[in-house]
Design an enzyme around this catalytic site. Structure first.
Site, mmCIF file in Angstrom:
data_model
loop_
_atom_site.group_PDB
_atom_site.id
_atom_site.type_symbol
_atom_site.label_atom_id
_atom_site.label_comp_id
_atom_site.label_asym_id
_atom_site.label_seq_id
_atom_site.Cartn_x
_atom_site.Cartn_y
_atom_site.Cartn_z
ATOM 1 N NE ARG A 106 0.757 -3.740 -3.433
ATOM 2 C CZ ARG A 106 -0.158 -3.047 -2.719
ATOM 3 N NH1 ARG A 106 0.245 -1.959 -1.826
ATOM 4 N NH2 ARG A 106 -1.285 -3.703 -2.683
ATOM 5 C CG HIS A 151 -5.625 -1.166 -4.338
ATOM 6 N ND1 HIS A 151 -4.387 -1.124 -4.039
ATOM 7 C CD2 HIS A 151 -6.283 -0.301 -3.856
ATOM 8 C CE1 HIS A 151 -4.154 -0.388 -3.176
ATOM 9 N NE2 HIS A 151 -5.104 0.394 -2.861
ATOM 10 C CD GLU A 196 -5.284 -1.038 2.922
ATOM 11 O OE1 GLU A 196 -6.001 -0.539 2.586
ATOM 12 O OE2 GLU A 196 -4.546 -0.883 3.398
ATOM 13 C CG ASN A 335 -0.846 -2.051 2.663
ATOM 14 O OD1 ASN A 335 0.081 -2.640 2.363
ATOM 15 N ND2 ASN A 335 -2.112 -1.880 2.031
ATOM 16 C CE1 TYR A 337 -0.337 4.715 4.499
ATOM 17 C CE2 TYR A 337 -1.266 2.605 4.441
ATOM 18 C CZ TYR A 337 -0.775 3.567 3.726
ATOM 19 O OH TYR A 337 -0.663 3.505 2.346
ATOM 20 C CD GLU A 404 -1.004 0.650 0.280
ATOM 21 O OE1 GLU A 404 -1.686 1.488 1.005
ATOM 22 O OE2 GLU A 404 -1.722 -0.077 -0.549
HETATM 23 C C1 BGC Z 1 -4.916 1.735 0.638
HETATM 24 C C2 BGC Z 1 -4.414 3.211 -0.586
HETATM 25 C C3 BGC Z 1 -4.702 4.310 0.192
HETATM 26 C C4 BGC Z 1 -3.592 4.517 1.409
HETATM 27 C C5 BGC Z 1 -3.696 5.786 2.347
HETATM 28 C C6 BGC Z 1 -4.428 2.132 1.952
HETATM 29 O O1 BGC Z 1 -5.108 1.591 3.128
HETATM 30 O O2 BGC Z 1 -4.390 0.653 0.064
HETATM 31 O O3 BGC Z 1 -5.188 3.048 -1.344
HETATM 32 O O4 BGC Z 1 -4.639 5.391 -0.644
HETATM 33 O O5 BGC Z 1 -4.015 3.515 2.212
HETATM 34 O O6 BGC Z 1 -5.369 5.966 2.809
#
Ligand code: BGC
Length: 498
Positions: A106, A151, A196, A335, A337, A404
């Protein structure tokens, strides 16, 4: 076993050298496999890795402007003028992804590299040439390109017009998307319009944390979101009407969200958090009725009235726009995290408008959650499974790609914490896939290499490969986690870790 993994990783130097794949024999009895057609990939974004900020006709974008005029806003006062120089060394990145036995890479395209002012009137053929080389290299390595059009890096000249808060940007984006489909559509089958929007609209237009640092809080983020949703839908419809028949590709959008929990099982509060977060952009596109979530419409309207307005700070869509946006994606890019617990705040006080005031929630981090190098990122693996289940229920089981997921540290090659994070998240994902609780098609790690982490500069690292930033050659070195992901992608199993 552990020692042999270590030797193999520390021995790897540059991307051209494949880390040895070590399969843990304890897994042989297990039948927990990702399905054969499940795809694995890794991700990067143009501004974070390309460098060459003003070479071969590229125009400046809002992050060039932001880092150059406000170095104090970046933790280490750095910028991405050169960064990992993937403009020159893109082949290393492609080989790194290939070395991990992945299926796709990607990438994102820098709008101002191919349209220096953002405008179709001025095409930079050198920029097109660069992406042709990159896309061809990806395909020659038997990888699938997944291409994000936007992006975070708006051409600076468009910001002069108000950027994403001016609805004229919809037409500029449509022309840009048309150019991308026309020049690269024969080879690119996965398109992502925006990465995002919730993040870049709030941080860049609703606040001054990210470029273009407009800080029109309570108004700018919603104008930005409104135009992005329309621009996305127009680009999607364009592909379907003019390119789909010939190229048969898919167009989606990438949204980021945490999952939210409540100590008191207050589903109303959890739903409020989810709707203001994922729902803001997902509801108009993926829900059967379209439009913004009702809770956003009513909360922002009543706050607006309380502030003395006769109009809502959240713009409204005409029926025609609701129709155009609804169903305008072949897949949802997610995405994920981290997650948070949420609690309701008392009624908002004062009249100073903002997204925070509108969402009106308190976000809580649990002490048992493992912290990363980023102050916002804690490991909450359960959240990735729960958010996938929530998406299935809320939006009638759309196709999803995790676009992500990743962990930050300070750059250790022996990155056991990253391996633990990936392992635990993949286990949750596998549960969801095996029990058919999501129409999940693939998983993407952020990121293949350490790179420029926005306002954190080069102080936080997310890569499976480290990059020698003090050498002009920018050699890539595989970390231990590269080996782990190679095992997952090549065997479709998750090896046990200690
Ligand atoms: C973003 C990336 C970023 C990653 C870690 C994502 O929200 O798309 O560009 O590096 O988070 O913070």
């Amino acid at each position: 076993m552990l020692k042999s993994i270590l030797i193999c990783i520390l021995g790897a130097t540059i991307a051209t050298k494949a880390p040895e794949v070590v399969v843990d024999s304890r897994q042989n009895a297990s039948d927990r496999f990702f399905p054969g057609d499940f795809l694995f990939g890794a991700s990067t974004a143009a501004y974070q890795i390309e460098g060459a900020w003003n070479l071969d006709g590229k125009g400046p974008n809002i992050w060039d402007e932001f880092t150059h005029s406000h170095p104090e806003k970046i933790v280490d006062h750095e910028n991405a003028d050169v960064t990992t120089n993937s403009y020159e060394f893109y082949l290393d990145d492609v080989e790194a992804v290939k070395n991990l036995s992945m299926n796709f890479y990607r990438i994102s395209i820098a709008w101002s590299r191919i349209l220096p002012t953002g405008d179709i009137a001025n095409i930079n053929e050198k920029g097109i040439e660069y992406y042709n080389k990159l896309i061809d290299a990806i395909i020659n390595h038997k990888l699938e390109p997944m291409v994000t059009m936007y992006h975070y890096d708006l051409p600076q000249d468009l910001q002069k017009l108000g950027g994403l808060t001016n609805s004229i940007v919809i037409s500029y984006f449509e022309a840009y998307a048309n150019l991308l489909y026309d020049r690269f559509g024969d080879r690119v089958k996965y398109w992502i319009t925006f990465n995002e929007p919730g993040d870049f609209c709030t941080a860049g237009y609703g606040a001054d944390q990210h470029a273009p640092a407009v800080n029109a809080h309570g108004v700018g983020e919603y104008l930005c979101g409104h135009n992005v949703l329309k621009a996305h839908a127009v680009a999607y419809r364009l592909y379907r009407s003019s390119y789909y028949e010939q190229y048969k590709g898919q167009v989606g959008i990438t949204l980021s969200s945490r999952f939210f929990y409540s100590d008191s099982n207050d589903t109303h509060t959890v739903d409020r958090a989810m709707q203001f977060s994922l729902g803001w952009f997902a509801n108009p596109i993926f829900s059967p009725a379209g439009n913004y979530p009702a809770i956003m419409i009513t909360s922002i309207a009543s706050n607006s009235i309380r502030e003395g307005r006769s109009w809502s700070r959240l713009p409204s869509f005409t029926d025609k726009w609701i129709e155009t946006i609804r169903g305008s994606a072949d897949f949802l890019g997610l995405n994920y995290y981290t997650s948070r617990y949420v609690e309701v705040n008392p009624e908002p006080k004062g009249t100073n408008p903002s997204y925070e005031r509108d969402i009106n929630l308190k976000f809580v981090i649990k002490p048992e959650w493992k912290p990363s190098a980023s102050n916002w990122l804690y490991s909450v693996p359960k959240g990735i499974g729960d958010i996938l289940r929530w998406i299935k229920e809320e939006y009638n089981n759309p196709e999803v790609f995790i676009t992500e997921n990743g962990w930050s540290d300070h750059g250790e090659l022996d990155d056991d914490d990253r391996i633990a994070y990936l392992h635990d998240h993949l286990e949750q994902i596998l549960d969801v896939v095996l029990s058919d609780e999501s129409n999940l098609k693939g998983y993407t790690v952020w990121s293949i290499i350490d790179n420029f982490e926005w306002t954190q500069g080069y102080t936080e690292k997310f890569g499976l490969y480290s990059v020698n930033m003090s050498s002009p050659r920018r050699e890539r070195t595989a970390k231990k986690s590269a080996n782990f992901m190679a095992t997952v992608a090549s065997t479709h199993r998750i090896p046990e870790i200690n």
